[in-house]
Design a protein around this motif. Structure first.
Motif, short mmCIF file in Angstrom:
data_model
loop_
_atom_site.label_atom_id
_atom_site.label_comp_id
_atom_site.label_asym_id
_atom_site.label_seq_id
_atom_site.Cartn_x
_atom_site.Cartn_y
_atom_site.Cartn_z
N TYR A 310 0.84 -1.22 0.00
CA TYR A 310 0.00 0.00 0.00
C TYR A 310 0.87 1.26 0.00
O TYR A 310 0.64 2.19 -0.77
CB TYR A 310 -0.93 -0.03 1.23
CG TYR A 310 -1.80 1.18 1.36
CD1 TYR A 310 -2.75 1.49 0.38
CD2 TYR A 310 -1.68 2.04 2.45
CE1 TYR A 310 -3.55 2.62 0.50
CE2 TYR A 310 -2.47 3.16 2.58
CZ TYR A 310 -3.40 3.45 1.59
OH TYR A 310 -4.19 4.57 1.71
N GLU A 311 1.88 1.25 0.84
CA GLU A 311 2.79 2.41 0.94
C GLU A 311 3.46 2.68 -0.41
O GLU A 311 3.48 3.82 -0.89
CB GLU A 311 3.83 2.05 1.99
CG GLU A 311 4.77 3.14 2.41
CD GLU A 311 5.84 2.53 3.35
OE1 GLU A 311 5.47 1.96 4.39
OE2 GLU A 311 7.04 2.60 2.98
N ARG A 312 3.96 1.61 -1.03
CA ARG A 312 4.66 1.78 -2.32
C ARG A 312 3.67 2.20 -3.42
O ARG A 312 4.01 3.00 -4.29
CB ARG A 312 5.36 0.48 -2.73
CG ARG A 312 6.44 0.01 -1.78
CD ARG A 312 7.80 0.65 -2.08
NE ARG A 312 8.76 0.25 -1.09
CZ ARG A 312 9.63 -0.76 -1.22
NH1 ARG A 312 9.66 -1.46 -2.32
NH2 ARG A 312 10.47 -1.05 -0.25
N ALA A 313 2.46 1.65 -3.36
CA ALA A 313 1.46 1.98 -4.39
C ALA A 313 1.06 3.45 -4.29
O ALA A 313 0.91 4.14 -5.31
CB ALA A 313 0.24 1.07 -4.25
N CYS A 314 0.88 3.94 -3.08
CA CYS A 314 0.52 5.35 -2.89
C CYS A 314 1.65 6.24 -3.41
O CYS A 314 1.41 7.22 -4.12
CB CYS A 314 0.25 5.65 -1.41
SG CYS A 314 -1.25 4.89 -0.80
N ALA A 315 2.89 5.87 -3.07
CA ALA A 315 4.04 6.69 -3.48
C ALA A 315 4.16 6.72 -5.00
O ALA A 315 4.53 7.75 -5.58
CB ALA A 315 5.31 6.13 -2.86
N ALA A 316 3.83 5.59 -5.66
CA ALA A 316 4.02 5.50 -7.12
C ALA A 316 2.74 5.85 -7.89
O ALA A 316 2.74 5.85 -9.12
CB ALA A 316 4.46 4.08 -7.48
N GLY A 317 1.66 6.11 -7.16
CA GLY A 317 0.39 6.42 -7.83
C GLY A 317 -0.17 5.23 -8.59
O GLY A 317 -0.86 5.39 -9.61
N VAL A 318 0.09 4.03 -8.09
CA VAL A 318 -0.39 2.81 -8.77
C VAL A 318 -1.75 2.41 -8.19
O VAL A 318 -1.99 2.52 -6.99
CB VAL A 318 0.64 1.67 -8.59
CG1 VAL A 318 0.06 0.32 -8.99
CG2 VAL A 318 1.89 1.96 -9.41
N GLY A 319 -2.63 1.92 -9.07
CA GLY A 319 -3.94 1.43 -8.62
C GLY A 319 -5.03 2.42 -8.96
O GLY A 319 -4.77 3.57 -9.32
N ALA A 320 -6.27 1.95 -8.86
CA ALA A 320 -7.42 2.80 -9.19
C ALA A 320 -8.05 3.32 -7.90
O ALA A 320 -8.20 2.57 -6.93
CB ALA A 320 -8.44 1.98 -9.97
N GLU A 321 -8.40 4.63 -7.89
CA GLU A 321 -9.11 5.17 -6.73
C GLU A 321 -10.60 4.97 -6.98
O GLU A 321 -11.13 5.42 -7.99
CB GLU A 321 -8.80 6.66 -6.59
CG GLU A 321 -7.32 6.93 -6.45
CD GLU A 321 -6.98 7.60 -5.14
OE1 GLU A 321 -7.53 8.66 -4.86
OE2 GLU A 321 -6.16 7.02 -4.40
N LEU A 322 -11.25 4.26 -6.07
CA LEU A 322 -12.67 3.95 -6.25
C LEU A 322 -13.49 4.61 -5.13
O LEU A 322 -13.02 4.69 -4.00
CB LEU A 322 -12.90 2.43 -6.17
CG LEU A 322 -12.16 1.56 -7.18
CD1 LEU A 322 -12.47 0.09 -6.91
CD2 LEU A 322 -12.57 1.93 -8.61
N PRO A 323 -14.71 5.05 -5.47
CA PRO A 323 -15.55 5.60 -4.39
C PRO A 323 -15.94 4.49 -3.43
O PRO A 323 -16.17 3.36 -3.86
CB PRO A 323 -16.77 6.15 -5.13
CG PRO A 323 -16.76 5.51 -6.46
CD PRO A 323 -15.36 5.10 -6.77
N LEU A 324 -15.95 4.82 -2.14
CA LEU A 324 -16.30 3.80 -1.15
C LEU A 324 -17.81 3.57 -1.18
O LEU A 324 -18.57 4.53 -1.21
CB LEU A 324 -15.84 4.27 0.24
CG LEU A 324 -15.84 3.24 1.35
CD1 LEU A 324 -14.96 2.04 1.01
CD2 LEU A 324 -15.33 3.90 2.64
#
Ligand SMILES: NC(=O)c1ccc[n+]([C@@H]2O[C@H](COP(=O)([O-])OP(=O)(O)OC[C@H]3O[C@@H](n4cnc5c(N)ncnc54)[C@H](O)[C@@H]3O)[C@@H](O)[C@H]2O)c1
Length: 324
Positions: A310-324
């Motif tokens: 999670y930490e690395r993904a946030c730093a690299a902007g990896v992944g899709a942001e989805l509404p909760l």
């Protein structure tokens, strides 16, 4: 509110090294040994007869302040369907607000953290160095445990491999030869040839409740370590009685499995890995000892690895942001 969704491809794209995962998993064990984690034993449902399972695995890791749960399933029949045996999802929550932060594929994490936990066990219970190691059961765990061993023991010259399915063995050896330079990979003719002479033996075949052991206790040489991830599906239970030191990754979880019929002939381990990592109980004390670590896989391993992802993904902007 939004959460980050990480597919398996997203998780893998971060290229997190086995060395980094071993480091966080070791820290998780240290926190566990110090009593800074919360981890109720796995709870399970079994929707079909046989070995199919779904496990809920929550953990809180103090110090690192990670709260997470893995929802993981497995069915050994899946291979015949062209599906992986083990699949799963991990949810990470904010440890203060409890709001979900991320949901991610758990397959790669399960494979990597299991190898990493075994590498931590090897650091404390294994021989100081290893020239020859064995992998019995050449599937997903065979691969990640091979990577973990090669990461921990940099002097490995020979890997003796065995799988009951010849195509699986051939594919494993071919892949390993391409991936790892300077190491000899040997397709053993049988389980005995794989195990004999090895300094460390990883077993990663099936894990039935009532095993039919196919590895004899006297095949493990003096000074060597057995590192089963298959719930003692391969080794004669006598080895667990004979080894100088037997540890597990969590007593409560082992007790739970005993209550379900697993580990019937296995004595109570003298320590859990967290206690050894935290320095509360000794690991290997002399080169001649034979040791065994039964790592069943614990939620703390998943939580710390998912936290790193999670930490690395946030730093690299990896992944899709989805509404909760
Ligand atoms: N301890 C943990 O944390 C943990 C985590 C995940 C999986 N597991 C267990 O690890 C084991 C392997 O999981 P996987 O995902 O790699 O499965 P997999 O199906 O990818 O690989 C298993 C391999 O074992 C081989 N095999 C079957 N019978 C054998 C035998 N008698 N001798 C030698 N090889 C044999 C199969 O042909 C296959 O290649 C399973 O028992 C699984 O439940 C443990």
């Amino acid at each position: 509110m939004e959460l980050r969704y990480l597919s398996r491809a997203d998780v893998e794209s971060l290229c997190i090294s086995m060395a980094d995962i071993i480091a966080v998993v070791e820290e998780g064990f240290r926190r566990k040994g110090m009593g800074e984690t919360q981890m109720p034993p796995k709870i399970a449902i079994h929707s079909r007869p046989g070995e199919a399972f779904l496990h809920a695995m929550p953990a809180y890791v103090g110090g690192l302040d990670i709260a997470a749960i893995k929802w993981v399933g497995g069915n050994e029949e899946n291979l015949k369907r062209g599906l992986p045996n083990i699949t799963g999802l991990i949810v990470i929550n904010d440890a203060e607000t409890m709001v979900p932060l991320a949901i991610m594929d758990g397959s790669w994490i399960t494979a990597m953290r299991t190898g990493a936990a075994n590498a931590v066990a090897m650091k404390y219970l294994g021989p100081a160095s290893a020239d020859t190691v064995a992998v019995v059961g050449c599937g997903v765990q065979g691969r990640s445990n091979l990577l973990a061993m090669l990461t921990h023991y940099t002097g490995i010259a020979r890997v003796q491999c065995y799988d009951v399915v010849p195509q699986a063995l051939e594919a494993f050896v071919g892949e390993a030869e391409t991936r790892y330079d300077g190491v000899e990979f040997v397709a053993a003719a049988g389980p005995r040839a794989a195990v004999e002479g090895a300094d460390v033996v990883v077993t990663a075949g099936p894990s039935p409740k009532h095993p039919s052991p196919y590895l004899r206790a006297d095949w493990l040489k003096q000074g060597a370590m057995a590192a089963p991830v298959d719930y003692m599906g391969a080794w004669d239970a006598q080895l667990a009685v004979e080894v100088e030191k037997l540890i597990t990754d969590d007593h409560a979880q082992m007790d739970y499995y005993r209550s379900k019929g697993y580990f019937a002939d296995i004595p109570r381990p003298y320590a859990d890995l967290g206690e050894v990592v935290a320095g509360l109980k000794p690991g290997r004390e002399c080169p001649e000892e034979r040791t065994m670590s039964i790592c069943m896989g614990i939620a703390v391993d998943d939580a710390v690895t998912a936290g790193l992802v999670y930490e690395r993904a946030c730093a690299a902007g990896v992944g899709a942001e989805l509404p909760l």
